[in-house]
Write a protein that holds these residues in place. Structure first.
Motif, PDB file in Angstrom:
ATOM      1  N   ARG A  32       0.865  -1.184   0.000  1.00  0.00           N
ATOM      2  CA  ARG A  32       0.000   0.000   0.000  1.00  0.00           C
ATOM      3  C   ARG A  32       0.894   1.223   0.000  1.00  0.00           C
ATOM      4  N   GLU A  33       0.797   2.027  -1.060  1.00  0.00           N
ATOM      5  CA  GLU A  33       1.667   3.195  -1.189  1.00  0.00           C
ATOM      6  C   GLU A  33       0.899   4.470  -0.861  1.00  0.00           C
ATOM      7  N   LYS A  38       5.950   2.727   0.703  1.00  0.00           N
ATOM      8  CA  LYS A  38       5.192   1.500   0.498  1.00  0.00           C
ATOM      9  C   LYS A  38       5.219   0.690   1.788  1.00  0.00           C
ATOM     10  N   ALA A  39       4.060   0.241   2.218  1.00  0.00           N
ATOM     11  CA  ALA A  39       3.949  -0.579   3.418  1.00  0.00           C
ATOM     12  C   ALA A  39       3.409  -1.950   3.035  1.00  0.00           C
ATOM     13  N   ILE A  40       3.958  -2.994   3.667  1.00  0.00           N
ATOM     14  CA  ILE A  40       3.423  -4.335   3.463  1.00  0.00           C
ATOM     15  C   ILE A  40       2.255  -4.492   4.421  1.00  0.00           C
ATOM     16  N   GLN A  41       1.092  -4.819   3.864  1.00  0.00           N
ATOM     17  CA  GLN A  41      -0.091  -5.011   4.695  1.00  0.00           C
ATOM     18  C   GLN A  41      -0.694  -6.385   4.449  1.00  0.00           C
ATOM     19  N   ARG A  42      -1.408  -6.851   5.467  1.00  0.00           N
ATOM     20  CA  ARG A  42      -2.089  -8.146   5.384  1.00  0.00           C
ATOM     21  C   ARG A  42      -3.561  -7.908   5.701  1.00  0.00           C
ATOM     22  N   ARG A  48     -11.870  -9.039   8.610  1.00  0.00           N
ATOM     23  CA  ARG A  48     -12.134  -7.901   7.725  1.00  0.00           C
ATOM     24  C   ARG A  48     -11.365  -6.662   8.152  1.00  0.00           C
ATOM     25  N   LYS A  49     -10.073  -6.891   8.516  1.00  0.00           N
ATOM     26  CA  LYS A  49      -9.200  -5.796   8.915  1.00  0.00           C
ATOM     27  C   LYS A  49      -7.857  -5.929   8.208  1.00  0.00           C
ATOM     28  N   ALA A  50      -7.260  -4.783   7.908  1.00  0.00           N
ATOM     29  CA  ALA A  50      -5.915  -4.750   7.330  1.00  0.00           C
ATOM     30  C   ALA A  50      -4.928  -4.361   8.419  1.00  0.00           C
ATOM     31  N   GLU A  51      -3.804  -5.087   8.478  1.00  0.00           N
ATOM     32  CA  GLU A  51      -2.744  -4.797   9.447  1.00  0.00           C
ATOM     33  C   GLU A  51      -1.472  -4.473   8.685  1.00  0.00           C
ATOM     34  N   THR A  52      -0.705  -3.525   9.191  1.00  0.00           N
ATOM     35  CA  THR A  52       0.579  -3.186   8.590  1.00  0.00           C
ATOM     36  C   THR A  52       1.651  -4.071   9.211  1.00  0.00           C
ATOM     37  N   ALA A  57       8.840  -0.727   2.839  1.00  0.00           N
ATOM     38  CA  ALA A  57       9.444  -1.836   2.096  1.00  0.00           C
ATOM     39  C   ALA A  57       9.334  -1.533   0.615  1.00  0.00           C
ATOM     40  N   ASP A  58      10.187  -2.159  -0.179  1.00  0.00           N
ATOM     41  CA  ASP A  58      10.164  -1.946  -1.622  1.00  0.00           C
ATOM     42  C   ASP A  58       9.440  -3.061  -2.362  1.00  0.00           C
TER      43      ASP A  58
END
Length: 124
Positions: A32-33, A38-42, A48-52, A57-58
């Motif tokens: 997610r930029e 840019k962050a890696i999210q899951r 139904r939630k996104a976590e960083t 990260a590239d």
């Protein structure tokens, strides 16, 4: 036909999303930029939630079994647990400078020649 019944709206704030990858059951990883970072999210479909996982990260790759994640930040590569709450930058660093690849051009020549010939024959 019926695409509108197969689309699922995810409650993720608007941003530039890329590199979608599947993790364990019901998990989606993505970059997610925002503001040039840019962050890696899951995203967990169950909660139904996104976590960083990592704020900066590239790029990243998730293992085929969804248990490990390898990521790159500038020139440094590291590996961590894909189910962890967060990833610590630098932890699990992979020493790529210590990797050595042995190449034997004479042994590889036949394959190189045949592949180059096939590409030129088919596409030139």
């Amino acid at each position: 036909d019926g695409i509108e019944t197969r689309i699922v709206d995810l409650p993720i704030p608007a941003a530039s999303l890329s590199d979608l990858e599947a993790g364990l059951d019901g998990q989606i990883f993505f970059l997610r930029e925002t503001d040039g970072k840019k962050a890696i999210q899951r995203f967990d479909l169950k909660d139904r939630k996104a976590e960083t996982l990592l704020a900066d990260a590239d790029e990243f790759e998730v293992s085929s079994d969804g248990k490990k994640i390898v990521y790159r930040l500038k020139e440094a590569w590291a590996m961590g647990n894909a189910s962890a709450k967060t990833l610590t930058p630098g932890e699990g660093k992979i020493k790529v400078e210590a990797i050595e690849v042995r190449a034997e051009p004479r042994a590889e020549w036949t394959q190189i020649f045949n592949e180059a010939w096939r590409i030129n024959r088919d596409f030139f």
